[in-house]
Structures are given as structure tokens and as C-alpha cells.
Design a protein around this motif. Structure first.
Motif, PDB file in Angstrom:
ATOM      1  N   VAL A   1       0.837  -1.201   0.000  1.00  0.00           N
ATOM      2  CA  VAL A   1       0.000   0.000   0.000  1.00  0.00           C
ATOM      3  C   VAL A   1       0.872   1.251   0.000  1.00  0.00           C
ATOM      4  CG1 VAL A   1      -1.864   1.253   1.155  1.00  0.00           C
ATOM      5  CG2 VAL A   1      -1.742  -1.243   1.344  1.00  0.00           C
ATOM      6  N   LEU A   2       0.563   2.186  -0.891  1.00  0.00           N
ATOM      7  CA  LEU A   2       1.211   3.487  -0.931  1.00  0.00           C
ATOM      8  C   LEU A   2       0.205   4.538  -0.483  1.00  0.00           C
ATOM      9  CD1 LEU A   2       3.085   3.421  -4.374  1.00  0.00           C
ATOM     10  CD2 LEU A   2       4.054   3.019  -2.110  1.00  0.00           C
ATOM     11  N   PHE A   3       0.603   5.388   0.466  1.00  0.00           N
ATOM     12  CA  PHE A   3      -0.305   6.403   0.993  1.00  0.00           C
ATOM     13  C   PHE A   3       0.095   7.800   0.533  1.00  0.00           C
ATOM     14  CE2 PHE A   3      -0.684   2.941   4.079  1.00  0.00           C
ATOM     15  CZ  PHE A   3      -2.062   2.814   4.163  1.00  0.00           C
ATOM     16  N   GLY A   4      -0.921   8.633   0.312  1.00  0.00           N
ATOM     17  CA  GLY A   4      -0.690  10.031  -0.020  1.00  0.00           C
ATOM     18  C   GLY A   4      -1.690  10.896   0.727  1.00  0.00           C
ATOM     19  N   GLN A   5      -1.246  12.065   1.200  1.00  0.00           N
ATOM     20  CA  GLN A   5      -2.127  12.996   1.908  1.00  0.00           C
ATOM     21  C   GLN A   5      -2.460  14.182   1.012  1.00  0.00           C
ATOM     22  OE1 GLN A   5      -1.152  13.550   6.318  1.00  0.00           O
ATOM     23  NE2 GLN A   5       0.874  13.149   5.450  1.00  0.00           N
ATOM     24  N   SER A   6      -3.746  14.454   0.856  1.00  0.00           N
ATOM     25  CA  SER A   6      -4.145  15.610   0.065  1.00  0.00           C
ATOM     26  C   SER A   6      -4.106  16.887   0.885  1.00  0.00           C
ATOM     27  CB  SER A   6      -5.566  15.425  -0.472  1.00  0.00           C
ATOM     28  OG  SER A   6      -6.520  15.442   0.589  1.00  0.00           O
ATOM     29  N   HIS A   7      -4.104  16.751   2.214  1.00  0.00           N
ATOM     30  CA  HIS A   7      -4.192  17.907   3.119  1.00  0.00           C
ATOM     31  C   HIS A   7      -5.376  18.790   2.739  1.00  0.00           C
ATOM     32  CE1 HIS A   7      -0.480  16.812   5.061  1.00  0.00           C
ATOM     33  NE2 HIS A   7       0.185  16.855   3.926  1.00  0.00           N
ATOM     34  N   ASP A   8      -6.440  18.139   2.281  1.00  0.00           N
ATOM     35  CA  ASP A   8      -7.681  18.824   1.889  1.00  0.00           C
ATOM     36  C   ASP A   8      -7.470  19.828   0.764  1.00  0.00           C
ATOM     37  OD1 ASP A   8      -9.937  17.724   3.124  1.00  0.00           O
ATOM     38  OD2 ASP A   8      -9.441  18.640   5.035  1.00  0.00           O
ATOM     39  N   ASP A   9      -6.507  19.545  -0.102  1.00  0.00           N
ATOM     40  CA  ASP A   9      -6.186  20.416  -1.239  1.00  0.00           C
ATOM     41  C   ASP A   9      -6.361  19.605  -2.524  1.00  0.00           C
ATOM     42  OD1 ASP A   9      -5.084  21.965  -3.233  1.00  0.00           O
ATOM     43  OD2 ASP A   9      -3.278  22.486  -2.118  1.00  0.00           O
ATOM     44  N   VAL A  10      -7.300  20.032  -3.361  1.00  0.00           N
ATOM     45  CA  VAL A  10      -7.598  19.267  -4.573  1.00  0.00           C
ATOM     46  C   VAL A  10      -6.401  19.224  -5.526  1.00  0.00           C
ATOM     47  CG1 VAL A  10      -8.573  21.227  -5.840  1.00  0.00           C
ATOM     48  CG2 VAL A  10      -9.304  18.894  -6.398  1.00  0.00           C
ATOM     49  N   GLU A  11      -5.591  20.287  -5.569  1.00  0.00           N
ATOM     50  CA  GLU A  11      -4.419  20.282  -6.448  1.00  0.00           C
ATOM     51  C   GLU A  11      -3.399  19.249  -5.987  1.00  0.00           C
ATOM     52  OE1 GLU A  11      -4.261  21.770  -9.321  1.00  0.00           O
ATOM     53  OE2 GLU A  11      -6.289  22.505  -8.922  1.00  0.00           O
ATOM     54  N   LYS A  12      -3.232  19.141  -4.678  1.00  0.00           N
ATOM     55  CA  LYS A  12      -2.342  18.116  -4.132  1.00  0.00           C
ATOM     56  C   LYS A  12      -2.917  16.736  -4.454  1.00  0.00           C
ATOM     57  CE  LYS A  12       0.992  16.470  -1.534  1.00  0.00           C
ATOM     58  NZ  LYS A  12       2.399  16.494  -1.962  1.00  0.00           N
ATOM     59  N   GLU A  13      -4.213  16.619  -4.371  1.00  0.00           N
ATOM     60  CA  GLU A  13      -4.890  15.356  -4.690  1.00  0.00           C
ATOM     61  C   GLU A  13      -4.597  14.940  -6.129  1.00  0.00           C
ATOM     62  OE1 GLU A  13      -9.097  14.336  -2.944  1.00  0.00           O
ATOM     63  OE2 GLU A  13      -9.370  15.241  -4.911  1.00  0.00           O
ATOM     64  N   LYS A  14      -4.653  15.897  -7.042  1.00  0.00           N
ATOM     65  CA  LYS A  14      -4.390  15.619  -8.458  1.00  0.00           C
ATOM     66  C   LYS A  14      -2.935  15.191  -8.664  1.00  0.00           C
ATOM     67  CE  LYS A  14      -7.883  18.841 -10.240  1.00  0.00           C
ATOM     68  NZ  LYS A  14      -8.112  20.111 -10.979  1.00  0.00           N
ATOM     69  N   GLN A  15      -2.012  15.831  -7.949  1.00  0.00           N
ATOM     70  CA  GLN A  15      -0.592  15.482  -8.059  1.00  0.00           C
ATOM     71  C   GLN A  15      -0.341  14.047  -7.600  1.00  0.00           C
ATOM     72  OE1 GLN A  15       1.664  18.385  -5.850  1.00  0.00           O
ATOM     73  NE2 GLN A  15       0.953  20.098  -7.088  1.00  0.00           N
ATOM     74  N   ILE A  16      -1.012  13.653  -6.525  1.00  0.00           N
ATOM     75  CA  ILE A  16      -0.833  12.295  -6.008  1.00  0.00           C
ATOM     76  C   ILE A  16      -1.357  11.275  -7.005  1.00  0.00           C
ATOM     77  CG2 ILE A  16      -1.433  10.689  -4.160  1.00  0.00           C
ATOM     78  CD1 ILE A  16      -1.717  13.143  -2.318  1.00  0.00           C
ATOM     79  N   VAL A  17      -2.492  11.588  -7.629  1.00  0.00           N
ATOM     80  CA  VAL A  17      -3.055  10.689  -8.654  1.00  0.00           C
ATOM     81  C   VAL A  17      -2.047  10.488  -9.779  1.00  0.00           C
ATOM     82  CG1 VAL A  17      -4.815  10.461 -10.458  1.00  0.00           C
ATOM     83  CG2 VAL A  17      -5.480  11.207  -8.171  1.00  0.00           C
ATOM     84  N   ALA A  18      -1.446  11.585 -10.238  1.00  0.00           N
ATOM     85  CA  ALA A  18      -0.464  11.497 -11.320  1.00  0.00           C
ATOM     86  C   ALA A  18       0.741  10.663 -10.902  1.00  0.00           C
ATOM     87  CB  ALA A  18      -0.015  12.906 -11.720  1.00  0.00           C
ATOM     88  N   THR A  19       1.188  10.832  -9.664  1.00  0.00           N
ATOM     89  CA  THR A  19       2.324  10.059  -9.152  1.00  0.00           C
ATOM     90  C   THR A  19       1.984   8.575  -9.082  1.00  0.00           C
ATOM     91  OG1 THR A  19       3.113  11.927  -7.835  1.00  0.00           O
ATOM     92  CG2 THR A  19       3.887   9.738  -7.196  1.00  0.00           C
ATOM     93  N   PHE A  20       0.790   8.262  -8.629  1.00  0.00           N
ATOM     94  CA  PHE A  20       0.377   6.860  -8.527  1.00  0.00           C
ATOM     95  C   PHE A  20       0.294   6.201  -9.908  1.00  0.00           C
ATOM     96  CE2 PHE A  20      -1.943   7.198  -4.159  1.00  0.00           C
ATOM     97  CZ  PHE A  20      -0.718   7.055  -3.522  1.00  0.00           C
ATOM     98  N   ILE A  21      -0.152   6.953 -10.886  1.00  0.00           N
ATOM     99  CA  ILE A  21      -0.213   6.406 -12.253  1.00  0.00           C
ATOM    100  C   ILE A  21       1.192   6.056 -12.732  1.00  0.00           C
ATOM    101  CG2 ILE A  21      -0.697   6.970 -14.664  1.00  0.00           C
ATOM    102  CD1 ILE A  21      -3.068   8.631 -13.689  1.00  0.00           C
ATOM    103  N   LYS A  22       2.152   6.949 -12.464  1.00  0.00           N
ATOM    104  CA  LYS A  22       3.546   6.702 -12.873  1.00  0.00           C
ATOM    105  C   LYS A  22       4.124   5.479 -12.164  1.00  0.00           C
ATOM    106  CE  LYS A  22       4.615  11.540 -13.909  1.00  0.00           C
ATOM    107  NZ  LYS A  22       5.419  12.723 -13.517  1.00  0.00           N
ATOM    108  N   ASN A  23       3.666   5.253 -10.937  1.00  0.00           N
ATOM    109  CA  ASN A  23       4.165   4.115 -10.164  1.00  0.00           C
ATOM    110  C   ASN A  23       3.375   2.833 -10.433  1.00  0.00           C
ATOM    111  OD1 ASN A  23       6.368   4.863  -7.964  1.00  0.00           O
ATOM    112  ND2 ASN A  23       5.042   6.641  -8.212  1.00  0.00           N
ATOM    113  N   ARG A  24       2.452   2.895 -11.383  1.00  0.00           N
ATOM    114  CA  ARG A  24       1.721   1.709 -11.856  1.00  0.00           C
ATOM    115  C   ARG A  24       0.993   0.979 -10.725  1.00  0.00           C
ATOM    116  NH1 ARG A  24       3.227  -0.399 -16.809  1.00  0.00           N
ATOM    117  NH2 ARG A  24       2.854  -2.500 -16.042  1.00  0.00           N
ATOM    118  N   ILE A  25       0.207   1.717  -9.953  1.00  0.00           N
ATOM    119  CA  ILE A  25      -0.620   1.049  -8.946  1.00  0.00           C
ATOM    120  C   ILE A  25      -1.699   0.232  -9.650  1.00  0.00           C
ATOM    121  CG2 ILE A  25      -0.252   2.776  -7.148  1.00  0.00           C
ATOM    122  CD1 ILE A  25      -3.057   3.889  -7.870  1.00  0.00           C
TER     123      ILE A  25
END
Length: 336
Positions: free
Chosen positions: A95-119
């Protein structure tokens, strides 16, 4: 540092083909028991470890789940994490965890990172600033399923696990009514969250069943920060019909609102004014003046069921129900 042994080296030492070693290590039925035992002995002798990256590439999986949460430090989400990790472990997933800190832009960045890491799949509890889920819908292009829990979107075609906050809010109104409260305030959360609207609907329904009129002046909102909750509480207490009870968005908001009352008014909590809330945080039991009741939303079960749903999707199973809704339980603190 010694070089890691390979299947080729095992094959060379035994005088057999690489394919024979590979089949033996995977317990293939075409390989005899004696050969399997010899291969396993040499593999152990050479400290052979299978190349997980190669195995995953061959299977088209990384055996990794991504999780996006507003805050890892919140007790609610830490309990949800335990449920997620338990199911992931049972299914041999990391499991890989990411915190958005209630920020949608941070949320989008984490999604992009997870895609690159092939979850392989994603579990999400939305940030308070997320107004649409387009960045999650794009994951379908990469065959990455998404399951939302607790803070879920309003779209009906999504996979979700949540607590029934509508019925829970009706229960809260019933409780307060039985306690004799007729002027009840609602300290709401961000309008972007579906949970805010569900609380509001339940509150309105509860009053309607009592044939009581609602007082819009006793509605106020918090963005979940201390400053915002203080401002909302100040607004509520400035109204002509001062409330005797306040329904807060969650225990954290309730604690901030109670702190405002203690520091800026002469009101006595649980005498002149009382608070009820949601989440049922463990720390409530250590407070001198805790919220009278709080709705248990079962974060561990939400995390567990959301992960079980995601595993079922990854395993190609047919799901009869895309949306699981748990009944909230009203928990009152009783004096010993």
C-alpha cells in the motif's frame, strides 16, 4: 555486496535448462519431485530471490494499491488505514499512501504520481476542496479501478463505502428532542462534501417529523479549521433565538466550537448549551465536558470493506452493489 543469484546460474550448476528451473521454482506439475527438490536446494544455497519486478511485469500487476486521504494524523483515517492494510496484507498487496491535506491540487498530483508508479487500484477519501472527480475518472484510461470511502462523490456510478449520515442525523435530532431541546443549531462542514448535505437533509427531516419549524439563522458553516469553527460559533450565538444544542460536523469541529464557548462566553457547556457530533473519537472519553453523543461511523470497517470491494474488482468479480452504506450508531457517554 554480493551479486544476486539468477535462474541462469542455478540451471548451469544443475546442468538443466533455464525453463526447467523456472518451472521447478513455480511448482509446475510437469517437473518431477526430485528435480524440484534439487532446484530448491541450490536456490537456497545460492540465496536466490525471485525478481519481483519481472514477475509483476509478466502478470501485468504491481500488487500495489494507492490510498489518498485528507490527513493521516486524524484518528478516523488512522483507523481506516488499519482496515485497508489488513485486507491488502491478506491479499499480498503493498500500500502506498498520499495525503491531500484537503487540497484538490495536491490530490491531483498524487493521482499522477500513482499512475507513474503503476498502482493496480486506488482508494480515496475526497478532499474538502474537491468539486468534481474528473481526475479520478481519467484512471479508467489506465485500467485502474477506484473505490471511494467516507468522503464520497455524489455520482451514482462510482464504487463507494460510506456511513448513512442522513439516518444518523435523524437519530441525533430524536435524541436532542427527547432531552427537551427545541432550539437546535447546525454547524455544517464544507458545501463541497456530500457528507455536509447528508447531515443537513437528516437534520431537516428530523425536525419535520417533530413538526418543528427550522430556523435558518441557526445554520452556520465551517471549513474545518479552528478559526472557521470559532467564527461559525460566534455567528450562531449572536442570533436572537440562542440555541440550547449544537450539532457539529464532527468531533474536531465540536471541540473547537466548545473551546470558543469556554473562552468567549459565560455559558456552561452541557448545562446552558450542549454539543453533539459525528466520528466518535476515542479522546471524547477523556474530556471533562465532551459532546453528549457522537455518531460512530466505523472507519475501520469502511476501510476494510472498501479494500475488499477493490480486490473484488481487480479479481474480475461481478459486484451486485456498487455502493455500500453502513448504519451509523449513536454513542452516548454515560457517567460511571
Amino acid at each position: 555486496m554480493s551479486k544476486q543469484a539468477t535462474i541462469k546460474e542455478i540451471a548451469k550448476k544443475l546442468g538443466v535448462s533455464i525453463s526447467t528451473v523456472s518451472r521447478a521454482l513455480h511448482d509446475h506439475p510437469s517437473i518431477g519431485l526430485r528435480t524440484k527438490m534439487r532446484v530448491q536446494e541450490v536456490a537456497k544455497e545460492l540465496n536466490y530471490e525471485p525478481n519481483q519486478a519481472a514477475i509483476q511485469f509478466k502478470m501485468g500487476k504491481t500488487f500495489t494499491l494507492g490510498v489518498i486521504l485528507p490527513e493521516l494524523t486524524e484518528n478516523f483515517f488512522s483507523q481506516a488505514i488499519s482496515g485497508i492494510e489488513d485486507v491488502a496484507f491478506e491479499n499480498n498487496y503493498n500500500v502506498l499512501f498520499g495525503q491531500s491535506h484537503d487540497d484538490v491540487e495536491k490530490e491531483k498530483q498524487i493521482v499522477a504520481t500513482f499512475i507513474k508508479n503503476r498502482i493496480d487500484g486506488l482508494l480515496v477519501s475526497l478532499s474538502k476542496s474537491t468539486r468534481n472527480i474528473e481526475h479520478f475518472q481519467k484512471l479508467a484510461n489506465f485500467n485502474i479501478p477506484v473505490v471511494f470511502f467516507d468522503r464520497v462523490p455524489k455520482e451514482e456510478d462510482c464504487y463507494t463505502v460510506s456511513c448513512d449520515l442522513f439516518k444518523s442525523s435523524v437519530k441525533i435530532v430524536d435524541f436532542l428532542w427527547e432531552q427537551g431541546h427545541r432550539h437546535i443549531a447546525l454547524l455544517k462542514g464544507p458545501q463541497t462534501l456530500t457528507a455536509t448535505n447528508e447531515r443537513m437533509r437528516g437534520f431537516m427531516e428530523g425536525l419535520s417529523r417533530k413538526r418543528a419549524k427550522t430556523d435558518p439563522s441557526l445554520f452556520s458553516s465551517s471549513d474545518l479549521t479552528k478559526e472557521s469553527s470559532w467564527g461559525a460559533m460566534k455567528d450562531i450565538l449572536s442570533q436572537k433565538n440562542r440555541p440550547t444544542a449544537v450539532i457539529a460536523f464532527n468531533d474536531y469541529v465540536a471541540l473547537d466550537a466548545m473551546q470558543y464557548v469556554k473562552r468567549h462566553t459565560d455559558l456552561v457547556i452541557n448545562k446552558d448549551i450542549c454539543f453533539v457530533s459525528y466520528s466518535n473519537l476515542p479522546m471524547r472519553t477523556y474530556l471533562d465536558t465532551p459532546p453528549l453523543v457522537s455518531i460512530e461511523q466505523f472507519p475501520y470497517e469502511q476501510g476494510r470493506k472498501a479494500t475488499e470491494m477493490l480486490m473484488a474488482i481487480l479479481n474480475g468479480e461481478e459486484l451486485e452493489n456498487r455502493q455500500i452504506v453502513l448504519d451509523g450508531e449513536l454513542i452516548a457517554l454515560t457517567e460511571e
